[in-house]
Design an enzyme around this catalytic site. Sequence first.
Site, PDB file in Angstrom:
ATOM      1  N   ASP A 155      -1.830  -2.674  -4.571  1.00 16.57           N
ATOM      2  CA  ASP A 155      -2.584  -2.998  -3.577  1.00 16.57           C
ATOM      3  C   ASP A 155      -3.499  -1.863  -3.036  1.00 16.57           C
ATOM      4  O   ASP A 155      -4.086  -1.245  -3.741  1.00 16.57           O
ATOM      5  CB  ASP A 155      -1.662  -3.721  -2.493  1.00 16.57           C
ATOM      6  CG  ASP A 155      -2.661  -4.523  -1.372  1.00 16.57           C
ATOM      7  OD1 ASP A 155      -3.616  -4.822  -1.884  1.00 16.57           O
ATOM      8  OD2 ASP A 155      -2.179  -4.595  -0.355  1.00 16.57           O
ATOM      9  N   ASP A 210      -4.397   1.433   3.708  1.00 18.11           N
ATOM     10  CA  ASP A 210      -4.840   0.441   4.390  1.00 18.11           C
ATOM     11  C   ASP A 210      -4.457   0.470   5.822  1.00 18.11           C
ATOM     12  O   ASP A 210      -3.414   0.813   6.203  1.00 18.11           O
ATOM     13  CB  ASP A 210      -4.514  -0.961   3.920  1.00 18.11           C
ATOM     14  CG  ASP A 210      -4.931  -1.333   2.702  1.00 18.11           C
ATOM     15  OD1 ASP A 210      -5.559  -0.298   2.009  1.00 18.11           O
ATOM     16  OD2 ASP A 210      -4.591  -2.367   2.054  1.00 18.11           O
ATOM     17  N   ARG A 262     -13.659   0.398  -2.109  1.00 18.21           N
ATOM     18  CA  ARG A 262     -13.217   0.472  -0.767  1.00 18.21           C
ATOM     19  C   ARG A 262     -12.675   2.120  -0.477  1.00 18.21           C
ATOM     20  O   ARG A 262     -11.540   2.287  -0.259  1.00 18.21           O
ATOM     21  CB  ARG A 262     -11.850  -0.205  -0.474  1.00 18.21           C
ATOM     22  CG  ARG A 262     -11.885  -1.674  -0.839  1.00 18.21           C
ATOM     23  CD  ARG A 262     -10.576  -2.510  -0.624  1.00 18.21           C
ATOM     24  NE  ARG A 262     -10.977  -4.046  -0.776  1.00 18.21           N
ATOM     25  CZ  ARG A 262      -9.740  -4.760  -0.923  1.00 18.21           C
ATOM     26  NH1 ARG A 262      -8.823  -4.344  -0.567  1.00 18.21           N
ATOM     27  NH2 ARG A 262      -9.901  -6.008  -1.068  1.00 18.21           N
ATOM     28  N   ASP A 286       0.851  -1.115  -0.106  1.00 11.49           N
ATOM     29  CA  ASP A 286      -0.211  -0.003  -0.038  1.00 11.49           C
ATOM     30  C   ASP A 286       0.919   1.190  -0.041  1.00 11.49           C
ATOM     31  O   ASP A 286       2.031   1.326   0.599  1.00 11.49           O
ATOM     32  CB  ASP A 286      -0.668  -0.073   1.228  1.00 11.49           C
ATOM     33  CG  ASP A 286      -1.665  -1.496   1.582  1.00 11.49           C
ATOM     34  OD1 ASP A 286      -1.932  -1.931   0.411  1.00 11.49           O
ATOM     35  OD2 ASP A 286      -1.656  -1.634   2.551  1.00 11.49           O
TER      36      ASP A 286
HETATM   37 CA    CA Z   1      -3.116  -3.831   1.993  1.00 12.00          CA
HETATM   38 CA    CA Z   2      -4.089  -7.462  -1.817  1.00 11.45          CA
END
Ligand code: CA
Ligand code: CA
Length: 447
Positions: free
Chosen positions: A267, A271, A321, A228
């Site tokens: 990704d 996060d 998300r 991330d």
């Molecule tokens: Ca992640």
């Molecule tokens: Ca992933």
Amino acid sequence: MAAPSHRRALRKRRTLVVSAAVVAAGAGAGVFVMNANATGADLYHQTLAAEDGWAASGTGTTGGAKADSAHTFTVSTRAQLVKALGSASDSTPRIIKVKGTVDANTDDSGRKLTCADYAKGTGYSLPAYLKAYDPATYGRSELPSGAQEKARAAAQGRQAENIVFKVPANTTIVGVPGTNAGILGGSLQVKNVDNVIIRNLLFSATEDCFPQWDPTDGDKGNWNSQYDAVTLRGATHVWVDHNSFTDAPHYDSATPDYYGRQYQVHDGDLDITNGSDLVTVERNQFTDHDKTMLIGSSDKDSTGKLRVSIHHNVWKGIVQRAPLARIGRIHVYNNLYDTTTVDGYAPLYSINSRAGAQVVAQANYWKVPSGGKVAALLSGDGTGSVAGSGNLVNGTVTDLVAVYNAASSKKIKTTVNWKPALTAGLESSAAGLPTELAATTGAGVLN
Ligand code: CA
Ligand code: CA
């Protein structure tokens, strides 16, 4: 929700802060443009204002404000950034000013590193990997194992060593105004530490050279990547403010399919997992990305934590998300969701509430293009909640949960077990957000 009298008090205080900044600017003193929620002498020493979201809880979030001159750094290269971060276990307050773009994919002498450089000597090659795990011959019941998977993991480890930056406790990392400050191709990792501030940075093109094939992920298998742009794991008191996140210049639409599935090199943007807690995410721009913000890494992540405030952010050209929320108490307010398809990123949903998440979504603004489905703005597994009111769709007050529930068998619950209290700067109406946030969010605004 705040009582009306409390809201009036907040509005009044906000007005006072802004006029004070205007006066200060006129007098040639410190300038705090669009920065009503920060306190402190200058950009580098500013700390999170009282009551500004969950990160203001308890001891608040001060980052490296107490750093001495020996722990105040200006960095422009990867090697300088690594040196300034020091040891992940050294909690001496530090301020790291990022001047210009730090390219994570460079060696200690500043030479550019390519995917081939990381793979060198490991035996990994994409054609050999694709041949080894082709579902037509390898099947779809087992994860890849054997020489090519081992080589892929080794190459991935080498890239990780180069591009993951571990942020210690009591750190402020902030972009120097006017320098297009940011981190290209890197991942800031805030893991098991307290009190971190991340501001005024452009995070772009964070990419995994070595995605892993998981034939058991979903109905058709998936290519999954690490890294991330910013990852919080077991992190507490984190303020992420006025940053920009984007896949640019390498969009998902340009990546090939292998085994009929997108070769996903990205990704998350930001996060927040593994029992992270007390986080305020404020005035950022999230653009051109698929899996934007995960809160909780699994349905069993961490009970009683994952408390996150997300406010005054712009989400545009993102697939999903924003956030995907699990378990925690999450306040999502005064955000702008522009669900127009941008650079090939077609929105799937905005907010997903699952695994018992207690989301309050309040006074957000959704732009939905003609033909867009309001019922698709939310998602859930039937156990999550989304409370809150004052959400606008193209300027009209809309009960998003009612629209979603009318169209879905996995209903979203409409009550939560908590009431947001740390809400400095909360605006009761979302009507002005498209104009306001265009000028006040992302990297490059602060000075
Ligand atoms: Ca992640
Ligand atoms: Ca992933």
